[in-house]
Write an enzyme that holds these catalytic residues in place. Structure first.
Site, PDB file in Angstrom:
ATOM      1  N   SER A   1      -3.472  -5.177  31.238  1.00 53.09           N
ATOM      2  CA  SER A   1      -2.103  -5.679  31.208  1.00 53.09           C
ATOM      3  C   SER A   1      -1.145  -4.494  31.164  1.00 53.09           C
ATOM      4  CB  SER A   1      -1.890  -6.557  29.969  1.00 53.09           C
ATOM      5  OG  SER A   1      -0.518  -6.855  29.786  1.00 53.09           O
TER       6      SER A   1
ATOM      7  N   TYR B   1      -3.331  -7.406  20.878  1.00 53.17           N
ATOM      8  CA  TYR B   1      -3.432  -7.672  22.325  1.00 53.17           C
ATOM      9  C   TYR B   1      -3.194  -6.387  23.112  1.00 53.17           C
ATOM     10  CZ  TYR B   1      -2.711  -9.607  26.947  1.00 53.17           C
ATOM     11  OH  TYR B   1      -2.820  -9.858  28.291  1.00 53.17           O
TER      12      TYR B   1
END
Length: 249
Positions: free
Chosen positions: A135, A145
């Site tokens: 990401s 994350y």
């Protein structure tokens, strides 16, 4: 006919990879926790593209699920797409520790183990490719994350360096916000994310396959995110964190 195994294959980027690779005449092995949705997705792909589709229900957050997919990879594939992943609605440190550990198992341990399971066959055939979906958040500090995706980027680059074989490609894919079920599944409010930052899943996959063919080890699809990441690398980490919090996860 080449074979591709895709984790998290029933929605979002995983489904977009499945469509693209089916159109390119790959046989598919689709991995997901949802057996019913997996079967429906396979039927649709077989009907539309006329390719062979194998389904493999597995939860990569469990030892049993990981072992099942490892066993299938030992039989050999030409392309592995490590796409399975999820987000948390709450912020660190308010996320229960068991949920944080599960995220690390899916985002990090699964990527490591499935890559290691796929590589022997690729090295024996002297060809193959692995796409690890990370990401753009990997380049900005924002909880577990972001940290887990930063690991995916570093691991992918490191693995590609260690392999030292241009015929075996390992690439980290780092998209920004993509129109998928990701935020909905995590019960996240995506209303604060500016509209111009959203990407389409099919466009992200198209860019990823182009970058993979070019031998890039990190793919940041779309000029907007290339600019965001480039600027982010130049500013202090504290400012990065502030901007990340203002825009949203």
């Amino acid at each position: 006919m080449p074979t591709a195994l895709i984790t998290g294959a029933t929605s979002g980027l995983g489904a977009a990879f499945a469509r693209r690779l089916a159109a390119d005449a790959f046989s598919l092995v689709l991995v997901s926790r949802d057996a019913l949705r997996l079967a429906q997705t396979a039927d649709q792909l077989k009907l539309r593209y006329g390719v062979s589709v194998e389904v493999l229900p597995a939860d990569l957050g469990t030892e049993e699920g990981l072992s099942r997919v490892e066993s299938r990879l030992h039989d050999g594939v030409d392309l592995l797409v490590n796409n399975a992943g999820f987000g948390h609605r709450r912020h660190f440190p308010d996320v229960p520790v068991e949920d944080e550990v599960r995220m690390l198992k899916v985002h990090c341990e699964a990527v490591l183990r499935l890559t290691l399971a796929a590589l022997p066959g690729m090295r024996e055939r002297d060809r193959g490719a692995i796409v690890n979906v990370a990401s753009a958040a990997a380049f900005f500090p924002r909880g577990t994350y972001s940290a887990s995706k930063a690991w995916v980027v570093n691991f992918s680059e490191s693995a590609a360096t260690e392999i030292r074989n241009p015929r075996i490609k390992i690439m980290a894919l780092c998209p920004g916000f993509v129109r998928t079920e990701f935020h909905q599944r995590a019960a996240m409010d995506s209303g604060s994310i500016p509209g111009f930052l959203w990407l389409k899943a099919d466009n992200v996959v198209r860019a990823a396959m182009r970058d993979l063919a070019l031998g890039r080890r990190v793919s940041i699809p779309d000029a907007r995110y290339k600019a965001i990441v480039a600027v982010g690398r130049l500013v202090p980490r504290g400012l990065q964190a502030y901007v990340s919090q203002r825009i949203g996860r």
